[in-house]
Design an enzyme around this catalytic site. Structure first.
Site, PDB file in Angstrom:
ATOM      1  CB  SER A   1      97.895  21.373 -59.890  1.00  0.00           C
ATOM      2  OG  SER A   1      97.165  21.446 -58.704  1.00  0.00           O
TER       3      SER A   1
ATOM      4  CG  ASP B   1      95.470  18.735 -56.075  1.00  0.00           C
ATOM      5  OD1 ASP B   1      96.186  18.282 -55.149  1.00  0.00           O
ATOM      6  OD2 ASP B   1      95.737  19.797 -56.657  1.00  0.00           O
TER       7      ASP B   1
ATOM      8  CG  ASP C   1      99.998  19.340 -57.083  1.00  0.00           C
ATOM      9  OD1 ASP C   1      98.789  19.381 -56.776  1.00  0.00           O
ATOM     10  OD2 ASP C   1     100.738  20.335 -57.047  1.00  0.00           O
TER      11      ASP C   1
ATOM     12  CG  ASP D   1      98.869  21.670 -54.209  1.00  0.00           C
ATOM     13  OD1 ASP D   1      97.862  21.174 -54.751  1.00  0.00           O
ATOM     14  OD2 ASP D   1      99.585  22.523 -54.767  1.00  0.00           O
TER      15      ASP D   1
END
Length: 449
Positions: free
Chosen positions: A104, A243, A245, A247
């Site tokens: 992430s 960000d 990833d 989400d």
């Protein structure tokens, strides 16, 4: 049963250190494959694997593929793909599960493995527990005739782009808007700019040149100064930052003012309230700003707090039958559009609200957030819980609460993904908040050093 490897968001750590090593990840893939195979019965399971842009993704992807294949599970590879894109494709392709290789918002030296169910939701605790139990059993490779096969889904990015666009009303477009889109050199670098461009916006792309090492480095939702600078430099009307990833979402207006997840969630909820399409209320977390909760109350929208972590927000939404929830970090869940938090989809919901009301972000967010100071105190493994209840820490917290006198909050919690104690103090006066956050953090650090 206490889980050994799974945290609040999958299995995560530093690459090359347990558990993020190729041998463990191969066994994790095998264990997950065996659990999925038991559920599938006579049918052969199929699992989709996506990843962000970290250089370690190549190694971990191969390890997962080997483990799943050894368990007799077919594998579909999509390469770099936002976490919510994996959730969508898993559901759309009717697969047994989806796996995301990502840490992430963390730097490139970290990585993680997180799973989605066939329905595109986070795995149930019971399933994660079953996978951990299977990890203790020896790896017994399936016979050659029963090994899983692997193939690449060539049109994965295009499928997800079209899905994102489908969540935006057909009678609206983004023509006339210049939007800066910061992809954090992450998984959405080849997707997010296309979504907003194809809906009509003049897109200025930032953070869309990943090299395996620059993910989240000075860009993206965790570094809003990059977005602010891009908006001002290019004279954009709005800025959108994701960000690594894809989400988490933050946004900026033309003046460079940054809007966090709490403020953006409020805009979406208020729009649904006006349109009479709001189902229930809004779920936030223990970290949701008190001013946002008070603003929702003013427009008669119910609000509830879940534990920190989007999986807990989702659990509460499902339990209450509500549709909107999120975290101030930028995870926003719109269950009327997707099964999980999705930065691109959330941004489109904000844009829909602004265009529908013919207003701006500054006018739509008609409240000021309380100053909120968060201090992360690194602790040794196993010391986190003990540090929360020591006399010195308890005394420091009590002093802060007396000073705030009901006009603020103190929250201490152990991180679910890192060996950290997170100290949060919130109140109307920033100097007071900063002073007591530092005092509590010192008390925690002195206990755990």
């Amino acid at each position: 049963m206490t889980r050994k490897y799974f945290g609040t968001d999958g299995v995560r750590g530093t690459v090359g250190e347990a558990p993020i090593t190729p041998d463990f990840v191969m066994r994790l893939g095998y264990a997950a494959g065996k659990v999925l195979a038991r559920k599938a019965g006579s049918e052969r399971p199929a699992v989709l694997i996506g990843k962000d842009t970290r250089v370690s993704g190549y190694m971990l992807e191969s390890a997962l593929e080997a483990g799943l294949s050894a368990a007799g599970v077919d594998v579909l590879l999509v390469g770099p793909m936002p976490t919510p894109g994996v959730a969508y494709l898993t559901r759309a392709l009717r697969l047994s599960a989806g796996i995301v290789i990502s840490a992430s918002h963390n730097p490139h030296q970290d990585n993680g493995i997180k799973f989605f169910s066939a329905a595109g939701t986070k795995l149930a605790d019971a399933t994660e527990t079953a996978i951990e139990a299977a990890l203790d059993k020896p790896l017994q490779c399936a016979s050659s005739a029963r090994l899983g096969k692997a193939r690449r889904v060539e049109d994965a990015a295009g499928r997800y782009i079209e899905f994102c666009k489908s969540t935006f009303p057909a009678n609206l477009d983004l023509r006339g808007l210049r939007i800066a889109v910061d992809c954090a050199h992450g998984a959405a670098y080849h997707i997010a700019p296309h979504v907003f461009h194809e809906l009509g916006a003049d897109v200025v792309t930032v953070g869309a040149a990943p090299d395996g090492f620059n993910i989240n480095k000075g860009v993206g939702a965790t570094h809003p100064e990059s977005l602010r600078s891009a908006v001002k430099r290019t004279k954009a009307d709005l800025g959108i930052a994701l960000d690594g990833d894809g989400d988490r979402l933050i946004m900026a207006d033309a003046a460079g003012r940054i809007y966090d997840g709490d403020e953006l969630l409020y805009v979406i909820a208020a729009h649904h309230k006006r349109m009479r399409t709001l189902k229930g209320g809004v779920v936030g977390t223990q970290m949701t700003n008190l001013a946002m909760a008070q603003a929702l109350a003013k427009i008669k929208i119910p609000f509830a707090r879940a534990k920190v972590g989007d999986r807990y927000v989702l659990e509460m939404l499902e339990a209450r039958g509500w549709q909107l929830g999120g975290e101030n970090s930028g995870h926003i869940i719109c269950l009327d559009q997707h099964t999980t938090g999705d930065a691109i989809v959330s941004a489109l919901q904000v844009l829909q609200a602004l265009l529908g009301a013919k207003t701006t972000l500054a006018k739509a967010v008609d409240f000021a957030l309380y100053p909120q100071v968060l201090v992360n105190v690194r602790v040794t493994n196993g010391a986190a819980r003990a540090a929360l209840s020591t006399p010195a820490v308890t005394k420091a917290v009590a002093a802060a609460e007396r000073a705030l006198d009901g006009a603020g909050r103190v929250l201490l919690r152990a991180s679910g993904t890192e060996p950290l104690i997170r100290v949060m103090v919130e109140g109307k006066e920033k100097p007071l908040v900063m002073r007591y956050a530092a005092a509590i953090a010192r008390a925690v650090a002195n206990r755990t050093d």
